[in-house]
Structures are given as C-alpha cells and as structure tokens.
Design a protein around this motif. Structure first.
Motif, PDB file in Angstrom:
ATOM      1  N   ALA A  39       0.858  -1.190   0.000  1.00  0.00           N
ATOM      2  CA  ALA A  39       0.000   0.000   0.000  1.00  0.00           C
ATOM      3  C   ALA A  39       0.888   1.232   0.000  1.00  0.00           C
ATOM      4  CB  ALA A  39      -0.918  -0.003   1.220  1.00  0.00           C
ATOM      5  N   ARG A  40       0.294   2.337  -0.349  1.00  0.00           N
ATOM      6  CA  ARG A  40       1.026   3.605  -0.368  1.00  0.00           C
ATOM      7  C   ARG A  40       1.609   3.881   1.016  1.00  0.00           C
ATOM      8  NH1 ARG A  40       1.990   8.349  -2.522  1.00  0.00           N
ATOM      9  NH2 ARG A  40       1.210  10.305  -1.714  1.00  0.00           N
ATOM     10  N   LEU A  41       2.853   4.253   1.055  1.00  0.00           N
ATOM     11  CA  LEU A  41       3.593   4.615   2.262  1.00  0.00           C
ATOM     12  C   LEU A  41       3.889   3.442   3.201  1.00  0.00           C
ATOM     13  CD1 LEU A  41       1.910   8.047   3.103  1.00  0.00           C
ATOM     14  CD2 LEU A  41       3.949   7.628   1.714  1.00  0.00           C
ATOM     15  N   GLN A  42       3.428   2.245   2.876  1.00  0.00           N
ATOM     16  CA  GLN A  42       3.767   1.080   3.699  1.00  0.00           C
ATOM     17  C   GLN A  42       5.128   0.528   3.292  1.00  0.00           C
ATOM     18  OE1 GLN A  42       0.898  -2.039   3.906  1.00  0.00           O
ATOM     19  NE2 GLN A  42      -0.552  -0.828   5.087  1.00  0.00           N
ATOM     20  N   ALA A  43       5.747  -0.193   4.207  1.00  0.00           N
ATOM     21  CA  ALA A  43       7.067  -0.771   3.954  1.00  0.00           C
ATOM     22  C   ALA A  43       7.026  -1.726   2.759  1.00  0.00           C
ATOM     23  CB  ALA A  43       7.555  -1.519   5.189  1.00  0.00           C
ATOM     24  N   VAL A  44       8.094  -1.713   2.003  1.00  0.00           N
ATOM     25  CA  VAL A  44       8.262  -2.603   0.857  1.00  0.00           C
ATOM     26  C   VAL A  44       8.631  -3.990   1.360  1.00  0.00           C
ATOM     27  CG1 VAL A  44       9.761  -3.039  -1.132  1.00  0.00           C
ATOM     28  CG2 VAL A  44       8.926  -0.739  -0.683  1.00  0.00           C
ATOM     29  N   ARG A  45       8.078  -5.019   0.710  1.00  0.00           N
ATOM     30  CA  ARG A  45       8.435  -6.408   1.030  1.00  0.00           C
ATOM     31  C   ARG A  45       9.356  -6.931  -0.065  1.00  0.00           C
ATOM     32  NH1 ARG A  45       3.307  -9.096   0.553  1.00  0.00           N
ATOM     33  NH2 ARG A  45       4.679 -10.832   0.115  1.00  0.00           N
ATOM     34  N   SER A  46      10.521  -7.407   0.306  1.00  0.00           N
ATOM     35  CA  SER A  46      11.422  -8.052  -0.638  1.00  0.00           C
ATOM     36  C   SER A  46      11.098  -9.537  -0.650  1.00  0.00           C
ATOM     37  CB  SER A  46      12.874  -7.835  -0.217  1.00  0.00           C
ATOM     38  OG  SER A  46      13.193  -6.467  -0.280  1.00  0.00           O
ATOM     39  N   VAL A  47      10.898 -10.092  -1.856  1.00  0.00           N
ATOM     40  CA  VAL A  47      10.521 -11.497  -1.995  1.00  0.00           C
ATOM     41  C   VAL A  47      11.442 -12.179  -3.007  1.00  0.00           C
ATOM     42  CG1 VAL A  47       8.107 -11.078  -1.353  1.00  0.00           C
ATOM     43  CG2 VAL A  47       8.778 -10.956  -3.759  1.00  0.00           C
ATOM     44  N   ASP A  48      11.497 -13.493  -2.957  1.00  0.00           N
ATOM     45  CA  ASP A  48      12.324 -14.263  -3.895  1.00  0.00           C
ATOM     46  C   ASP A  48      11.610 -14.561  -5.197  1.00  0.00           C
ATOM     47  OD1 ASP A  48      14.502 -14.386  -2.152  1.00  0.00           O
ATOM     48  OD2 ASP A  48      13.707 -16.162  -1.147  1.00  0.00           O
ATOM     49  N   SER A  49      10.271 -14.516  -5.176  1.00  0.00           N
ATOM     50  CA  SER A  49       9.496 -14.766  -6.393  1.00  0.00           C
ATOM     51  C   SER A  49       8.181 -13.999  -6.308  1.00  0.00           C
ATOM     52  CB  SER A  49       9.236 -16.259  -6.587  1.00  0.00           C
ATOM     53  OG  SER A  49       8.409 -16.745  -5.552  1.00  0.00           O
ATOM     54  N   ALA A  50       7.571 -13.798  -7.465  1.00  0.00           N
ATOM     55  CA  ALA A  50       6.285 -13.097  -7.525  1.00  0.00           C
ATOM     56  C   ALA A  50       5.543 -13.584  -8.762  1.00  0.00           C
ATOM     57  CB  ALA A  50       6.487 -11.597  -7.583  1.00  0.00           C
ATOM     58  N   ILE A  51       4.248 -13.345  -8.765  1.00  0.00           N
ATOM     59  CA  ILE A  51       3.422 -13.698  -9.915  1.00  0.00           C
ATOM     60  C   ILE A  51       3.024 -12.421 -10.634  1.00  0.00           C
ATOM     61  CG2 ILE A  51       1.256 -14.751 -10.667  1.00  0.00           C
ATOM     62  CD1 ILE A  51       1.449 -16.554  -8.171  1.00  0.00           C
ATOM     63  N   ALA A  52       3.360 -12.356 -11.923  1.00  0.00           N
ATOM     64  CA  ALA A  52       2.961 -11.235 -12.770  1.00  0.00           C
ATOM     65  C   ALA A  52       1.583 -11.541 -13.342  1.00  0.00           C
ATOM     66  CB  ALA A  52       3.978 -11.024 -13.884  1.00  0.00           C
ATOM     67  N   LEU A  53       0.666 -10.596 -13.202  1.00  0.00           N
ATOM     68  CA  LEU A  53      -0.714 -10.751 -13.653  1.00  0.00           C
ATOM     69  C   LEU A  53      -0.940  -9.880 -14.886  1.00  0.00           C
ATOM     70  CD1 LEU A  53      -2.359 -10.393 -10.132  1.00  0.00           C
ATOM     71  CD2 LEU A  53      -1.880 -12.525 -11.362  1.00  0.00           C
ATOM     72  N   VAL A  54      -1.434 -10.473 -15.958  1.00  0.00           N
ATOM     73  CA  VAL A  54      -1.667  -9.751 -17.205  1.00  0.00           C
ATOM     74  C   VAL A  54      -2.551  -8.539 -16.952  1.00  0.00           C
ATOM     75  CG1 VAL A  54      -2.691  -9.900 -19.517  1.00  0.00           C
ATOM     76  CG2 VAL A  54      -1.366 -11.810 -18.616  1.00  0.00           C
ATOM     77  N   ASP A  55      -2.144  -7.398 -17.499  1.00  0.00           N
ATOM     78  CA  ASP A  55      -2.881  -6.126 -17.437  1.00  0.00           C
ATOM     79  C   ASP A  55      -3.029  -5.566 -16.028  1.00  0.00           C
ATOM     80  OD1 ASP A  55      -3.198  -6.284 -20.188  1.00  0.00           O
ATOM     81  OD2 ASP A  55      -5.250  -7.038 -20.082  1.00  0.00           O
ATOM     82  N   GLN A  56      -2.320  -6.133 -15.027  1.00  0.00           N
ATOM     83  CA  GLN A  56      -2.477  -5.671 -13.653  1.00  0.00           C
ATOM     84  C   GLN A  56      -1.170  -5.303 -12.971  1.00  0.00           C
ATOM     85  OE1 GLN A  56      -5.273  -9.087 -12.528  1.00  0.00           O
ATOM     86  NE2 GLN A  56      -5.887  -7.405 -11.205  1.00  0.00           N
ATOM     87  N   GLY A  57      -0.197  -6.187 -12.984  1.00  0.00           N
ATOM     88  CA  GLY A  57       1.052  -5.949 -12.265  1.00  0.00           C
ATOM     89  C   GLY A  57       1.461  -7.191 -11.491  1.00  0.00           C
ATOM     90  N   LEU A  58       2.129  -6.990 -10.365  1.00  0.00           N
ATOM     91  CA  LEU A  58       2.604  -8.103  -9.551  1.00  0.00           C
ATOM     92  C   LEU A  58       1.621  -8.391  -8.416  1.00  0.00           C
ATOM     93  CD1 LEU A  58       6.403  -7.217  -9.256  1.00  0.00           C
ATOM     94  CD2 LEU A  58       5.230  -8.600 -10.988  1.00  0.00           C
ATOM     95  N   GLN A  59       1.259  -9.653  -8.266  1.00  0.00           N
ATOM     96  CA  GLN A  59       0.343 -10.043  -7.196  1.00  0.00           C
ATOM     97  C   GLN A  59       0.952  -9.636  -5.859  1.00  0.00           C
ATOM     98  OE1 GLN A  59      -0.313 -14.302  -6.709  1.00  0.00           O
ATOM     99  NE2 GLN A  59      -2.494 -13.861  -6.532  1.00  0.00           N
ATOM    100  N   GLY A  60       0.155  -8.965  -5.017  1.00  0.00           N
ATOM    101  CA  GLY A  60       0.630  -8.502  -3.723  1.00  0.00           C
ATOM    102  C   GLY A  60       1.147  -7.076  -3.743  1.00  0.00           C
ATOM    103  N   ASP A  61       1.237  -6.480  -4.931  1.00  0.00           N
ATOM    104  CA  ASP A  61       1.658  -5.086  -5.060  1.00  0.00           C
ATOM    105  C   ASP A  61       0.421  -4.205  -5.214  1.00  0.00           C
ATOM    106  OD1 ASP A  61       4.087  -3.251  -5.520  1.00  0.00           O
ATOM    107  OD2 ASP A  61       2.738  -2.712  -7.174  1.00  0.00           O
ATOM    108  N   ARG A  62       0.513  -2.994  -4.727  1.00  0.00           N
ATOM    109  CA  ARG A  62      -0.653  -2.106  -4.765  1.00  0.00           C
ATOM    110  C   ARG A  62      -1.126  -1.808  -6.182  1.00  0.00           C
ATOM    111  NH1 ARG A  62       0.065   3.766  -4.662  1.00  0.00           N
ATOM    112  NH2 ARG A  62       2.175   4.278  -5.326  1.00  0.00           N
ATOM    113  N   SER A  63      -0.228  -1.848  -7.164  1.00  0.00           N
ATOM    114  CA  SER A  63      -0.629  -1.585  -8.545  1.00  0.00           C
ATOM    115  C   SER A  63      -1.588  -2.646  -9.061  1.00  0.00           C
ATOM    116  CB  SER A  63       0.597  -1.525  -9.456  1.00  0.00           C
ATOM    117  OG  SER A  63       1.391  -0.418  -9.120  1.00  0.00           O
ATOM    118  N   ALA A  64      -1.420  -3.883  -8.636  1.00  0.00           N
ATOM    119  CA  ALA A  64      -2.281  -4.972  -9.098  1.00  0.00           C
ATOM    120  C   ALA A  64      -3.582  -5.058  -8.321  1.00  0.00           C
ATOM    121  CB  ALA A  64      -1.535  -6.297  -8.998  1.00  0.00           C
ATOM    122  N   ALA A  65      -3.680  -4.353  -7.213  1.00  0.00           N
ATOM    123  CA  ALA A  65      -4.860  -4.444  -6.357  1.00  0.00           C
ATOM    124  C   ALA A  65      -6.078  -3.747  -6.955  1.00  0.00           C
ATOM    125  CB  ALA A  65      -4.565  -3.859  -4.977  1.00  0.00           C
TER     126      ALA A  65
END
Length: 170
Positions: A22-48
């Motif tokens: 979320a905006r202004l919340q701490a960033v989470r560093s991860v070893d893997s992520a799922i990219a969602l078509v037309d949305q962004g990375l699962q778990g990132d505010r852009s994809a929400a």
C-alpha cells in the motif's frame, strides 16, 4: 536504427523483487512473484486495483537498473542506496532498460523475464518528492534520469530472483 534497436546482445539478471502492499507502507522483498496480465505483480498495490481501460495502466510494474544505484548514491552524497527504499518492483542488472523500450511503433520490443513473463516498457519512472525523505535533501534530483522504467504485463507467470532478463523483438 531500426536494425540496431531490435537487437539487444546482452542478457540481464533479475536481482531483486519488491512488493509495495500500500502507499507509504514498507516494501516487502521477496524471492518470487506472480505477474498478472494487465495488472502488475500479485501482492503489489498496482495490481490491487481493477484496470480502468483495456490493457490496464502503463505503470503496472516499475523497474530499475542495479547499475544506477551507485550513481544515485553518489549524487545524493550517500555511501550506498538500498534498492528497496526506492520502491521499484524489479531490480535488473546487466541490461540497459532504456534500450529495451521500442523506438518505433512498428518495431515492438518485449522484456522477457525467466521462462514466462513478458513486459512492454511504457516509459520512464520519474521520482516523486518522497525521495527527499528517503535519500535526504537533493534525493529527488539525484534520481532524475535514474528512476527506472514503467511497464505493462503482456504475459503473466512466475518470476524469480536470478531469472534471465532478455530484450527481444515483439
């Protein structure tokens, strides 16, 4: 120019993945992520948020070159800069991201990460005024021209730290 712009001779590497819940919340560093078509990375505010237009936002994923961290640190008069503090989703080394943005509409380029994910670079990721807080006075200016790139997810899938990053004709 067309022939040169279609060929990137080097392969890069995905060095880090950062999710911003979320905006202004701490960033989470991860070893893997799922990219969602037309949305962004699962778990990132852009994809929400749901896409507001076909293809979604041009800022679904943000990327930065690892090689720029030293430049930003030098310009901000710091010993080093933590990539996560800059709030970009993907940190890439060994590949010029700007060169992976298509110069011509009829000559598309894809940024391919690992075996599955394909991104289209859409433009520069300019810094925000928050960089003054993160990097100190002059942080905004230190990042100008070094803020990375924005992208749309064209083909989703899993991406992992250590994945190869290639720039290929679309």
């Amino acid at each position: 120019m067309r022939a040169l712009s279609r060929h990137a001779p080097h392969i890069g590497r995905l060095d880090a993945i950062h999710l911003r819940p979320a905006r202004l919340q701490a960033v989470r560093s991860v070893d893997s992520a799922i990219a969602l078509v037309d949305q962004g990375l699962q778990g990132d505010r852009s994809a929400a948020r749901a896409p507001s237009r076909p293809g979604g936002s041009k800022r679904q994923v943000t990327l930065m070159q690892a090689e720029h961290l030293g430049v930003i640190a030098a310009l901000a008069h710091r010993d080093r800069v933590d990539a996560a503090a800059l709030r970009r989703n993907l940190l890439v080394s060994g590949l010029n991201l700007v060169a992976c943005k298509a110069l011509f509409k009829d000559t598309p380029l894809l940024l391919c990460i690992g075996a599955e994910v394909q991104l289209e670079l859409t433009g520069p990721c300019d810094p925000c005024s928050r960089m003054e807080t993160v990097l100190g006075p002059g942080g905004y200016h230190a990042m100008r021209g070094h803020g990375g790139m924005t992208a749309r997810v064209l083909r989703g899938g899993v991406l992992r730290v250590g994945d190869a990053v290639r720039c290929l004709p679309g």
